[in-house]
Design an enzyme around this catalytic site. Structure first.
Site, PDB file in Angstrom:
ATOM      1  N   ARG A  46       0.837  -1.189   0.000  1.00 59.25           N
ATOM      2  CA  ARG A  46       0.000   0.000   0.000  1.00 59.25           C
ATOM      3  C   ARG A  46       0.877   1.246   0.000  1.00 59.25           C
ATOM      4  NH1 ARG A  46      -4.624  -1.673   4.485  1.00 59.25           N
ATOM      5  NH2 ARG A  46      -5.345  -3.539   3.393  1.00 59.25           N
ATOM      6  N   SER A  95      -7.995  -1.309   0.947  1.00 57.99           N
ATOM      7  CA  SER A  95      -8.949  -1.651   1.993  1.00 57.99           C
ATOM      8  C   SER A  95      -9.697  -0.440   2.533  1.00 57.99           C
ATOM      9  CB  SER A  95      -8.239  -2.417   3.116  1.00 57.99           C
ATOM     10  OG  SER A  95      -9.154  -2.909   4.058  1.00 57.99           O
ATOM     11  N   HIS A  96      -9.498  -0.129   3.801  1.00 63.71           N
ATOM     12  CA  HIS A  96     -10.232   0.932   4.489  1.00 63.71           C
ATOM     13  C   HIS A  96      -9.544   2.289   4.383  1.00 63.71           C
ATOM     14  CE1 HIS A  96      -7.239  -0.883   7.034  1.00 63.71           C
ATOM     15  NE2 HIS A  96      -7.231   0.183   7.798  1.00 63.71           N
ATOM     16  N   ASP A 135     -16.170  -1.611   4.578  1.00 65.25           N
ATOM     17  CA  ASP A 135     -15.027  -0.812   4.149  1.00 65.25           C
ATOM     18  C   ASP A 135     -14.910  -0.816   2.625  1.00 65.25           C
ATOM     19  OD1 ASP A 135     -14.172  -3.431   3.813  1.00 65.25           O
ATOM     20  OD2 ASP A 135     -12.135  -3.047   4.493  1.00 65.25           O
ATOM     21  N   ASP A 170     -13.115  -2.375   0.349  1.00 62.77           N
ATOM     22  CA  ASP A 170     -13.069  -3.610  -0.437  1.00 62.77           C
ATOM     23  C   ASP A 170     -14.020  -4.688   0.067  1.00 62.77           C
ATOM     24  OD1 ASP A 170     -11.455  -4.010   1.863  1.00 62.77           O
ATOM     25  OD2 ASP A 170     -10.350  -5.606   0.883  1.00 62.77           O
ATOM     26  N   ASP A 204     -14.393  -6.365   3.000  1.00 60.38           N
ATOM     27  CA  ASP A 204     -14.086  -7.477   3.916  1.00 60.38           C
ATOM     28  C   ASP A 204     -14.337  -7.115   5.385  1.00 60.38           C
ATOM     29  OD1 ASP A 204     -11.908  -5.782   4.161  1.00 60.38           O
ATOM     30  OD2 ASP A 204     -10.387  -7.331   3.881  1.00 60.38           O
ATOM     31  N   ARG A 205     -14.464  -5.843   5.711  1.00 56.68           N
ATOM     32  CA  ARG A 205     -14.732  -5.434   7.095  1.00 56.68           C
ATOM     33  C   ARG A 205     -16.185  -5.014   7.263  1.00 56.68           C
ATOM     34  NH1 ARG A 205      -9.378  -2.583   9.570  1.00 56.68           N
ATOM     35  NH2 ARG A 205      -7.846  -3.682   8.313  1.00 56.68           N
ATOM     36  N   THR A 225      -2.038 -10.811  13.966  1.00 55.95           N
ATOM     37  CA  THR A 225      -2.929 -10.037  13.118  1.00 55.95           C
ATOM     38  C   THR A 225      -2.604 -10.300  11.647  1.00 55.95           C
ATOM     39  OG1 THR A 225      -3.209  -8.321  14.781  1.00 55.95           O
ATOM     40  CG2 THR A 225      -3.636  -7.702  12.502  1.00 55.95           C
ATOM     41  N   GLU A 230     -11.207 -10.670  13.794  1.00 54.97           N
ATOM     42  CA  GLU A 230     -10.225  -9.714  14.285  1.00 54.97           C
ATOM     43  C   GLU A 230     -10.960  -8.510  14.867  1.00 54.97           C
ATOM     44  OE1 GLU A 230      -6.559 -10.393  11.135  1.00 54.97           O
ATOM     45  OE2 GLU A 230      -8.015  -8.808  10.722  1.00 54.97           O
ATOM     46  N   SER A 278     -10.337  -5.605  14.360  1.00 52.14           N
ATOM     47  CA  SER A 278     -10.349  -4.538  13.356  1.00 52.14           C
ATOM     48  C   SER A 278     -11.526  -4.711  12.396  1.00 52.14           C
ATOM     49  CB  SER A 278      -9.026  -4.497  12.595  1.00 52.14           C
ATOM     50  OG  SER A 278      -8.698  -5.782  12.087  1.00 52.14           O
ATOM     51  N   LYS A 301     -11.785 -12.391   5.399  1.00 55.02           N
ATOM     52  CA  LYS A 301     -12.914 -11.882   6.172  1.00 55.02           C
ATOM     53  C   LYS A 301     -13.963 -11.376   5.190  1.00 55.02           C
ATOM     54  CE  LYS A 301     -10.049  -7.815   7.245  1.00 55.02           C
ATOM     55  NZ  LYS A 301      -8.686  -8.339   7.238  1.00 55.02           N
TER      56      LYS A 301
END
Length: 560
Positions: free
Chosen positions: A24, A116-117, A288, A290, A292-293, A357, A376, A378, A389
């Protein structure tokens, strides 16, 4: 006409070392000449001989530079002997959808374009990660190989003349140096939606959401935060489950997420929290960038911590047809996550694993049948249906639990705490701190807490006292492949089970993010306010770590 392969000379860039979820950086870094090309070539080279004739999945969260990067990957993959690519329409695929597609198509892996986020747009972040043939993030040995290759790369391969329009679903076949190369642009949501229909009882959930089975429609507020989940949310919650159009918001993926910070927590999903707090909704959820959260809140914005969410789903797995059919194996959580699921595992007689993690650490356990549910702190929850996730899966699981129990989210939690007790939990994030003093802080704290005299020390604050039982820098030996992960976070465990954990996060694109985790278990006093219950331990954590001194921060950027 046969297309030719071009060998393009290049030089290494420093710092192409993938973190816990890929590489990233700022968009301006990825768009430097040959920067993305170098990294993609190294991903492909890291697959070795398995790459020739393989199938790969390509897609991302729709952030700025996603479509251009996807088209570039097509041209590089074509030049490296890949036989077939499955590419999400317009480059759009959620991270869970990529994992599902890899597994359903027996692909060699997938290249996921996401940060991601993290915020999107030309001034913000972009990311690339590789998922392996089990659908999960590449393990450390693989990402270390990518990094080593990136330090010595001299050229990359490209089919410059390959023209591709990934905005249209369909199959295109090319002749590349005398060999067929197939690009299938696929509907971004179809496979994933079919997969969810196999896991959950959509007919039963539709009757519940519509109110047919209860006489009262389920009032939901689902916020896709202008990330990748928008199309998935509309297809599943509107078209399949019959929710009203007003139930979903921010469902158009935008390159800059419409200025939103697509991180589903109480700070960045404030619009959702404020709306649900008015009392007009039974459940609120956000995802988020992508997909996954997830964050779950109940009526009047009753907050469900990710640790509690994992534990409740574990307790009610019988409400989900997938687990009725496939059985319940073990549970797992990341080390900083509160240990609420441990108590459920103990009661149900299931193995519980504590891992570093990073979702990749769950995959091995799933692949050998020892793990079916994990999470997780997060805001990540998932099961062995894929190796990532899965935000939408988690919301469908919660709606299944609500349908199964007939209770509100708040009542489900209070019932759970009455049985198991409560793990009060909070996380303080200090974002974009200067890296050097943060490294000094972690080194100083590790030296202090691993000294022989530290165990047995007493700390007091606001009338509460804590005695140190254990302190270390967490390490993990994988029970399957025996690989060892060291230096995974500083951990202090007290006699009563309370814990302080401190980590430097590897998912940011600039500076350092310090994460401070506080976890305190109460068997009886389960209805207190978390901030009040945890304040003594927070103050002790700041004292032990000397965080204000090293970071210059008197308050965190985000509290969850």
């Amino acid at each position: 006409m046969s297309l030719s392969v071009e060998i393009v000379a290049t030089k290494p860039y420093e710092g192409q070392k993938p973190g816990t979820s890929g590489l990233r950086k700022k968009v301006k870094v990825f768009t430097q000449p040959n920067y993305t090309e170098n990294f993609v070539q190294c991903i492909l080279d890291a697959n070795g001989a398995a790459l020739a004739g393989s199938t790969l999945v390509v897609g991302g969260d729709g952030r700025y530079y996603c479509k251009e990067a996807a088209e570039l990957i097509v041209r590089i993959a074509a030049a490296n002997g890949v036989a077939k690519l499955l590419v999400g329409q317009n480059g759009i695929l959620s991270t869970p959808a990529v994992s599902s597609l890899i597994r359903h198509n027996s692909a060699l892996g997938g290249i996921v374009l996401t940060a991601s986020h993290n915020p999107g747009g030309p001034e913000n972040d972009f990311g690339i990660k590789f998922n392996c043939e089990n659908g999960g993030p590449a393990p450390d040995a693989f990402t270390n190989n990518i990094y080593q290759l990136s330090t010595a790369i001299k050229d990359y391969k490209l089919v410059r003349g390959l023209q591709i329009d990934i905005s249209k679903v369909g199959v295109s076949t090319y002749d590349v140096a005398g060999k067929p190369f197939v690009v299938e642009v696929i509907d971004s949501v179809a496979n994933y939606v079919r997969h969810m229909e196999e896991i959950f009882d959509f007919a039963k959930l539709r009757d519940f959401v519509s109110g047919k089975s209860t006489g009262k429609p389920l009032k939901m507020r689902i916020d896709a935060m202008n990330g990748v989940t928008g199309a998935y949310v509309r297809e599943i919650f509107l078209n399949r489950l019959g929710a009203s159009d007003a139930s979903v918001v921010h469902t158009t993926p935008l390159p800059d997420f419409g200025g939103l910070h697509p991180d589903p927590n109480l700070t960045y999903a404030k619009d959702l929290v404020d709306t649900v707090a008015q009392g007009d909704y039974d459940i609120g959820a956000a995802f988020d960038g992508d997909g996954d959260r997830n964050m779950i809140i109940g009526s009047k914005a009753f907050f469900v911590t990710p640790s509690d969410s994992l534990a409740v789903i574990a307790h009610y797995l019988e409400a989900i047809p997938y687990f009725q059919k496939n059985g319940v194996q073990g549970f797992a959580r990341s080390m900083p996550t509160a240990s609420a699921v441990d108590l459920v595992g103990k009661k149900l007689g299931k193995e519980v694993f504590e891992v570093p993690t990073g979702w990749k650490y769950f995959g091995n356990l799933m692949d050998v049948g020892r793990l079916c549910l994990c999470g997780e702190e997060s805001f990540g929850t998932g099961s062995n249906h894929i190796r990532e996730k899965d935000g939408i899966w988690a919301v469908l699981a919660w709606i299944s639990v609500m349908q199964h129990t007939g209770k509100s989210i708040e009542d489900i939690l209070k019932q759970h705490w009455s049985v198991y007790g409560r793990n009060y939990f909070t996380r303080y994030d200090y974002e974009e701190c200067d890296l050097e003093p943060c490294n000094e802080m972690m080194a100083t704290m590790e030296k202090n807490i691993t000294a022989a005299e530290f165990v047995g020390k007493n700390y007091s604050s606001s009338g509460k006292s804590y005695k140190v039982k254990q302190a270390d820098n967490f390490s993990y030996t994988d029970p399957v492949d025996k690989s060892v992960a060291t230096k995974q976070g500083l951990r202090i465990v007290f006699d009563d089970g309370s814990r302080i954990v401190m980590r430097l996060s590897g998912t940011g694109s600039s500076g350092a993010t310090v994460r401070l985790y506080i976890d305190s278990y109460e068997k009886e006093n389960v209805l207190g306010q978390a901030s009040v219950m945890l304040k003594p331990l927070i103050d002790i954590a700041l004292e032990i770590s000397e965080l204000p001194k090293f970071t210059g921060r008197n308050a965190p950027t985000v509290i969850t």
